[in-house]
Scaffold this motif. Structure first.
Motif, PDB file in Angstrom:
ATOM      1  N   ALA A   1      69.405  44.216   6.065  1.00 20.36           N
ATOM      2  CA  ALA A   1      70.064  44.757   4.872  1.00 20.36           C
ATOM      3  C   ALA A   1      71.543  44.383   4.853  1.00 20.36           C
ATOM      4  O   ALA A   1      72.087  44.058   3.796  1.00 20.36           O
ATOM      5  N   ASN A   2      72.199  44.418   6.006  1.00 23.40           N
ATOM      6  CA  ASN A   2      73.606  43.999   6.055  1.00 23.40           C
ATOM      7  C   ASN A   2      73.739  42.516   5.711  1.00 23.40           C
ATOM      8  O   ASN A   2      74.593  42.123   4.922  1.00 23.40           O
ATOM      9  N   ILE A   3      72.913  41.686   6.305  1.00 25.23           N
ATOM     10  CA  ILE A   3      72.988  40.238   6.080  1.00 25.23           C
ATOM     11  C   ILE A   3      72.769  39.891   4.612  1.00 25.23           C
ATOM     12  O   ILE A   3      73.444  39.026   4.062  1.00 25.23           O
ATOM     13  N   LEU A   4      71.858  40.588   3.964  1.00 21.80           N
ATOM     14  CA  LEU A   4      71.479  40.241   2.597  1.00 21.80           C
ATOM     15  C   LEU A   4      72.117  41.119   1.517  1.00 21.80           C
ATOM     16  O   LEU A   4      71.848  40.909   0.335  1.00 21.80           O
ATOM     17  N   HIS A   5      72.939  42.075   1.896  1.00 20.81           N
ATOM     18  CA  HIS A   5      73.506  43.002   0.916  1.00 20.81           C
ATOM     19  C   HIS A   5      74.259  42.241  -0.172  1.00 20.81           C
ATOM     20  O   HIS A   5      75.126  41.418   0.117  1.00 20.81           O
ATOM     21  N   ARG A   6      73.901  42.503  -1.418  1.00 21.48           N
ATOM     22  CA  ARG A   6      74.467  41.759  -2.547  1.00 21.48           C
ATOM     23  C   ARG A   6      75.963  41.981  -2.747  1.00 21.48           C
ATOM     24  O   ARG A   6      76.649  41.123  -3.295  1.00 21.48           O
ATOM     25  N   GLU A   7      76.489  43.105  -2.307  1.00 18.87           N
ATOM     26  CA  GLU A   7      77.906  43.385  -2.531  1.00 18.87           C
ATOM     27  C   GLU A   7      78.831  42.744  -1.506  1.00 18.87           C
ATOM     28  O   GLU A   7      80.018  42.596  -1.779  1.00 18.87           O
ATOM     29  N   TYR A   8      78.315  42.391  -0.338  1.00 18.91           N
ATOM     30  CA  TYR A   8      79.199  41.782   0.657  1.00 18.91           C
ATOM     31  C   TYR A   8      79.641  40.400   0.198  1.00 18.91           C
ATOM     32  O   TYR A   8      78.850  39.619  -0.333  1.00 18.91           O
ATOM     33  N   ARG A   9      80.919  40.103   0.411  1.00 21.71           N
ATOM     34  CA  ARG A   9      81.503  38.822   0.009  1.00 21.71           C
ATOM     35  C   ARG A   9      82.077  38.048   1.181  1.00 21.71           C
ATOM     36  O   ARG A   9      82.278  36.845   1.089  1.00 21.71           O
ATOM     37  N   GLU A  10      82.375  38.751   2.287  1.00 20.86           N
ATOM     38  CA  GLU A  10      83.068  38.116   3.412  1.00 20.86           C
ATOM     39  C   GLU A  10      82.406  38.490   4.732  1.00 20.86           C
ATOM     40  O   GLU A  10      81.737  39.520   4.830  1.00 20.86           O
ATOM     41  N   ILE A  11      82.641  37.631   5.718  1.00 21.40           N
ATOM     42  CA  ILE A  11      82.082  37.857   7.048  1.00 21.40           C
ATOM     43  C   ILE A  11      83.083  37.426   8.117  1.00 21.40           C
ATOM     44  O   ILE A  11      83.893  36.529   7.896  1.00 21.40           O
TER      45      ILE A  11
ATOM     46  N   LEU B   1      78.671  34.015   2.181  1.00 23.46           N
ATOM     47  CA  LEU B   1      79.816  34.815   2.603  1.00 23.46           C
ATOM     48  C   LEU B   1      80.948  33.912   3.075  1.00 23.46           C
ATOM     49  O   LEU B   1      80.715  32.925   3.779  1.00 23.46           O
ATOM     50  N   ALA B   2      82.163  34.249   2.707  1.00 24.04           N
ATOM     51  CA  ALA B   2      83.346  33.496   3.142  1.00 24.04           C
ATOM     52  C   ALA B   2      83.812  34.043   4.488  1.00 24.04           C
ATOM     53  O   ALA B   2      83.914  35.258   4.648  1.00 24.04           O
ATOM     54  N   ARG B   3      84.062  33.141   5.442  1.00 27.09           N
ATOM     55  CA  ARG B   3      84.629  33.560   6.733  1.00 27.09           C
ATOM     56  C   ARG B   3      86.081  33.965   6.525  1.00 27.09           C
ATOM     57  O   ARG B   3      86.826  33.280   5.825  1.00 27.09           O
ATOM     58  N   ARG B   4      86.479  35.043   7.169  1.00 27.88           N
ATOM     59  CA  ARG B   4      87.854  35.530   7.100  1.00 27.88           C
ATOM     60  C   ARG B   4      88.393  35.714   8.517  1.00 27.88           C
ATOM     61  O   ARG B   4      87.763  36.366   9.339  1.00 27.88           O
ATOM     62  N   LYS B   5      89.565  35.145   8.772  1.00 29.25           N
ATOM     63  CA  LYS B   5      90.167  35.212  10.113  1.00 29.25           C
ATOM     64  C   LYS B   5      90.389  36.646  10.569  1.00 29.25           C
ATOM     65  O   LYS B   5      90.164  36.974  11.733  1.00 29.25           O
ATOM     66  N   ALA B   6      90.834  37.505   9.669  1.00 25.88           N
ATOM     67  CA  ALA B   6      91.083  38.898  10.050  1.00 25.88           C
ATOM     68  C   ALA B   6      89.786  39.575  10.505  1.00 25.88           C
ATOM     69  O   ALA B   6      89.786  40.356  11.460  1.00 25.88           O
ATOM     70  N   LEU B   7      88.683  39.271   9.840  1.00 19.31           N
ATOM     71  CA  LEU B   7      87.385  39.839  10.235  1.00 19.31           C
ATOM     72  C   LEU B   7      86.897  39.206  11.532  1.00 19.31           C
ATOM     73  O   LEU B   7      86.301  39.882  12.380  1.00 19.31           O
ATOM     74  N   ASP B   8      87.147  37.900  11.693  1.00 19.34           N
ATOM     75  CA  ASP B   8      86.811  37.231  12.960  1.00 19.34           C
ATOM     76  C   ASP B   8      87.511  37.915  14.127  1.00 19.34           C
ATOM     77  O   ASP B   8      86.909  38.128  15.188  1.00 19.34           O
ATOM     78  N   GLN B   9      88.772  38.259  13.938  1.00 20.04           N
ATOM     79  CA  GLN B   9      89.530  38.889  15.025  1.00 20.04           C
ATOM     80  C   GLN B   9      88.936  40.228  15.424  1.00 20.04           C
ATOM     81  O   GLN B   9      88.812  40.528  16.612  1.00 20.04           O
ATOM     82  N   VAL B  10      88.553  41.037  14.439  1.00 19.53           N
ATOM     83  CA  VAL B  10      87.920  42.330  14.729  1.00 19.53           C
ATOM     84  C   VAL B  10      86.594  42.108  15.446  1.00 19.53           C
ATOM     85  O   VAL B  10      86.295  42.762  16.450  1.00 19.53           O
TER      86      VAL B  10
ATOM     87  N   ALA C   1      82.530  29.390  20.167  1.00 17.33           N
ATOM     88  CA  ALA C   1      82.794  29.016  18.772  1.00 17.33           C
ATOM     89  C   ALA C   1      81.580  28.368  18.123  1.00 17.33           C
ATOM     90  O   ALA C   1      81.341  28.553  16.925  1.00 17.33           O
ATOM     91  N   ASP C   2      80.798  27.614  18.892  1.00 13.58           N
ATOM     92  CA  ASP C   2      79.586  26.995  18.342  1.00 13.58           C
ATOM     93  C   ASP C   2      78.592  28.060  17.888  1.00 13.58           C
ATOM     94  O   ASP C   2      77.956  27.923  16.839  1.00 13.58           O
ATOM     95  N   ALA C   3      78.456  29.121  18.672  1.00  7.31           N
ATOM     96  CA  ALA C   3      77.548  30.213  18.295  1.00  7.31           C
ATOM     97  C   ALA C   3      78.043  30.912  17.034  1.00  7.31           C
ATOM     98  O   ALA C   3      77.246  31.265  16.161  1.00  7.31           O
ATOM     99  N   GLU C   4      79.358  31.088  16.914  1.00  2.00           N
ATOM    100  CA  GLU C   4      79.907  31.704  15.705  1.00  2.00           C
ATOM    101  C   GLU C   4      79.583  30.858  14.469  1.00  2.00           C
ATOM    102  O   GLU C   4      79.157  31.389  13.441  1.00  2.00           O
ATOM    103  N   ARG C   5      79.767  29.545  14.588  1.00  2.79           N
ATOM    104  CA  ARG C   5      79.458  28.656  13.453  1.00  2.79           C
ATOM    105  C   ARG C   5      77.960  28.684  13.130  1.00  2.79           C
ATOM    106  O   ARG C   5      77.568  28.706  11.960  1.00  2.79           O
ATOM    107  N   ALA C   6      77.126  28.680  14.162  1.00  2.00           N
ATOM    108  CA  ALA C   6      75.675  28.702  13.948  1.00  2.00           C
ATOM    109  C   ALA C   6      75.245  29.993  13.255  1.00  2.00           C
ATOM    110  O   ALA C   6      74.425  29.960  12.321  1.00  2.00           O
TER     111      ALA C   6
END
Length: 161
Positions: A128-138, A64-73, A42-47
């Protein structure tokens, strides 16, 4: 059909980089036998969330907002990679992530979140994924194998609605 067209366009745009392009920067050869003990870090995920959002905000992009559903995937796929000792993209990402207009994924392995994050930022497609302007969640998944190697998955999403 829509998913196939989307994945084809994402691959053509270079947004999903081939995982082998970062492997040499992250770790040596994989062990001969697969690791059967994989534990969430969990520490690595937060980092990784903090570093990813730091990169974005330093370049005038929204955090980016963290989303539990995406965390699970992400966690499920990180565990799969770790338990098989095989770095690869999730072939079912588009099916496992719901409510998306755009979806992407970074995968990596190494010894620390910082090492993996630097390698991702040094890779054009992963950056490009990390900085993509359209992404809102992670969503983040990070697990350690019995040898202490860290396996990570970052899932990015632009919601459909």
């Amino acid at each position: 059909m829509l998913l196939r067209r989307f994945v084809t366009s994402v691959l053509a745009a270079g947004l999903l980089a081939v995982p082998l392009s970062i492997t040499p920067q992250l770790t040596g050869p994989a062990p001969a036998e697969a690791s059967t003990t994989c534990t969430r870090d969990a520490d690595a995920e937060r980092a990784l969330t903090r570093m990813t959002n730091g990169e974005r905000t330093s370049r005038d992009r929204a955090a980016l907002a963290r989303r539990k559903a995406l965390d699970q995937v992400a966690r499920k796929h990180a565990h799969t990679m770790c338990s098989r000792s095989n770095l690869h993209h999730n072939p079912k990402l588009g099916q496992q992530v719901t409510n998306w207009r755009r979806v992407g994924e970074n995968v990596g392995r190494g010894t620390s979140p910082t090492q993996i994050h630097r390698a991702l930022m040094n890779s054009k497609g992963h950056r490009a994924n990390i900085l993509h302007r359209e992404y809102r969640e992670i969503g983040l998944g990070a697990v350690r194998d019995r040898n202490g190697r860290l396996w990570i998955v970052e899932v990015f999403r632009t919601p459909a609605r």
